[in-house]
Scaffold this active site. Structure first.
Site, PDB file in Angstrom:
ATOM      1  CG  HIS A   1      -1.910  -0.967   1.419  1.00  0.00           C
ATOM      2  ND1 HIS A   1      -1.977  -1.801   2.503  1.00  0.00           N
ATOM      3  CD2 HIS A   1      -2.972  -1.296   0.637  1.00  0.00           C
ATOM      4  CE1 HIS A   1      -3.031  -2.590   2.397  1.00  0.00           C
ATOM      5  NE2 HIS A   1      -3.646  -2.331   1.271  1.00  0.00           N
TER       6      HIS A   1
ATOM      7  NE  ARG B   1      -2.970  -6.928  -4.476  1.00  0.00           N
ATOM      8  CZ  ARG B   1      -3.787  -6.911  -3.433  1.00  0.00           C
ATOM      9  NH1 ARG B   1      -3.341  -7.259  -2.265  1.00  0.00           N
ATOM     10  NH2 ARG B   1      -5.041  -6.567  -3.561  1.00  0.00           N
TER      11      ARG B   1
ATOM     12  CE  LYS C   1     -12.937  -8.275   5.258  1.00  0.00           C
ATOM     13  NZ  LYS C   1     -12.359  -7.979   3.957  1.00  0.00           N
TER      14      LYS C   1
HETATM   15  P1  ADP Z   1      -7.068  -5.859  -0.534  1.00  0.00           P
HETATM   16  O1  ADP Z   1      -7.392  -5.258  -1.868  1.00  0.00           O
HETATM   17  O2  ADP Z   1      -5.884  -6.757  -0.529  1.00  0.00           O
HETATM   18  O3  ADP Z   1      -8.250  -6.402   0.217  1.00  0.00           O
HETATM   19  P2  ADP Z   1      -7.038  -3.291   0.538  1.00  0.00           P
HETATM   20  O4  ADP Z   1      -8.497  -3.137   0.311  1.00  0.00           O
HETATM   21  O5  ADP Z   1      -6.528  -2.746   1.814  1.00  0.00           O
HETATM   22  O6  ADP Z   1      -6.576  -4.740   0.434  1.00  0.00           O
HETATM   23  O7  ADP Z   1      -6.210  -2.657  -0.647  1.00  0.00           O
HETATM   24  C1  ADP Z   1      -6.580  -1.465  -1.215  1.00  0.00           C
HETATM   25  C2  ADP Z   1      -5.851  -1.271  -2.500  1.00  0.00           C
HETATM   26  O8  ADP Z   1      -4.465  -1.157  -2.255  1.00  0.00           O
HETATM   27  C3  ADP Z   1      -5.960  -2.439  -3.477  1.00  0.00           C
HETATM   28  O9  ADP Z   1      -7.119  -2.365  -4.231  1.00  0.00           O
HETATM   29  C4  ADP Z   1      -4.741  -2.233  -4.319  1.00  0.00           C
HETATM   30  O10 ADP Z   1      -4.994  -1.202  -5.263  1.00  0.00           O
HETATM   31  C5  ADP Z   1      -3.737  -1.692  -3.323  1.00  0.00           C
HETATM   32  N1  ADP Z   1      -2.859  -2.738  -2.816  1.00  0.00           N
HETATM   33  C6  ADP Z   1      -3.066  -3.625  -1.834  1.00  0.00           C
HETATM   34  N2  ADP Z   1      -1.998  -4.423  -1.658  1.00  0.00           N
HETATM   35  C7  ADP Z   1      -1.096  -4.032  -2.562  1.00  0.00           C
HETATM   36  C8  ADP Z   1       0.218  -4.465  -2.923  1.00  0.00           C
HETATM   37  N3  ADP Z   1       0.805  -5.479  -2.307  1.00  0.00           N
HETATM   38  N4  ADP Z   1       0.831  -3.809  -3.918  1.00  0.00           N
HETATM   39  C9  ADP Z   1       0.223  -2.795  -4.538  1.00  0.00           C
HETATM   40  N5  ADP Z   1      -0.997  -2.348  -4.277  1.00  0.00           N
HETATM   41  C10 ADP Z   1      -1.643  -2.951  -3.299  1.00  0.00           C
END
Ligand code: ADP
Length: 169
Positions: A27, A100, A51
């Protein structure tokens, strides 16, 4: 209104939305890259009442503020409801998301098209740093729950908070 906007200067804004339970280096990489492209980056922490997270929304916000403070142009808030409404209220024309893997693409494409259809907001996809392409908050929590070392995947303050929280459970 004070600041550049009151003087007729356009402030270029983008939003990075997510649940951030908790924020990971993946993130942070995306937020940091967005912060170089835009004047202000809003981090929107989604409130999902159905959730229950490991961290409360306020705790997530605190951690994000702490680890993004050095960027100097990141604002962190929670939001409830439609992301396009969050964007409209703050005059944000762009959503920045990390991609990703191909598996992210299908759903992200649908959401981007829906959001654009609803309000004209654009979604920009940033390819994930390959170091973080397998990284998600849920995987980090799972590995850490069983004692695996995730310290290289999280900012130190977040790692500390995670170890503390898991110890409390
Ligand atoms: P997830 O999508 O894994 O449930 P989040 O909702 O917290 O987790 O993630 C929000 C956004 O952050 C994702 O939609 C993606 O755009 C970005 N993100 C999450 N993890 C990564 C990562 N490892 N690398 C790049 N971007 C990421």
């Amino acid at each position: 209104m004070t600041g550049p906007e009151s003087e007729g200067i356009t402030v270029r804004r983008a939003v990075c939305p997510g649940s951030f339970d908790p924020i990971t280096n993946g993130h942070l990489d995306i937020i940091g890259r967005a912060s170089k492209l835009y004047d202000v980056v809003h981090v929107a922490v989604m409130i999902n009442q159905s959730k229950k997270g490991l961290f409360t929304v306020d705790e997530r916000i605190e951690l994000i503020r702490e680890v993004t403070a050095d960027f100097g142009n990141v604002e962190v808030e929670s939001f409830h409801g439609l992301l396009v409404d969050f964007c409209k209220q703050r005059e944000i024309p762009a959503i920045v998301k990390g991609l990703r893997a191909v598996s992210d693409f299908d759903y992200e494409l649908q959401m981007a098209q829906m959001n654009n259809g609803l309000s004209g907001v654009e979604t920009l996809f940033v390819p994930t740093n390959p170091t973080y392409s397998f990284l998600s908050s849920s995987l980090v929590k799972e590995v850490a729950t069983w004692g695996g070392d995730v310290s290289h995947l999280l900012p130190p303050a977040v790692h500390e908070a995670l170890v503390k929280r898991l110890g409390e459970l």
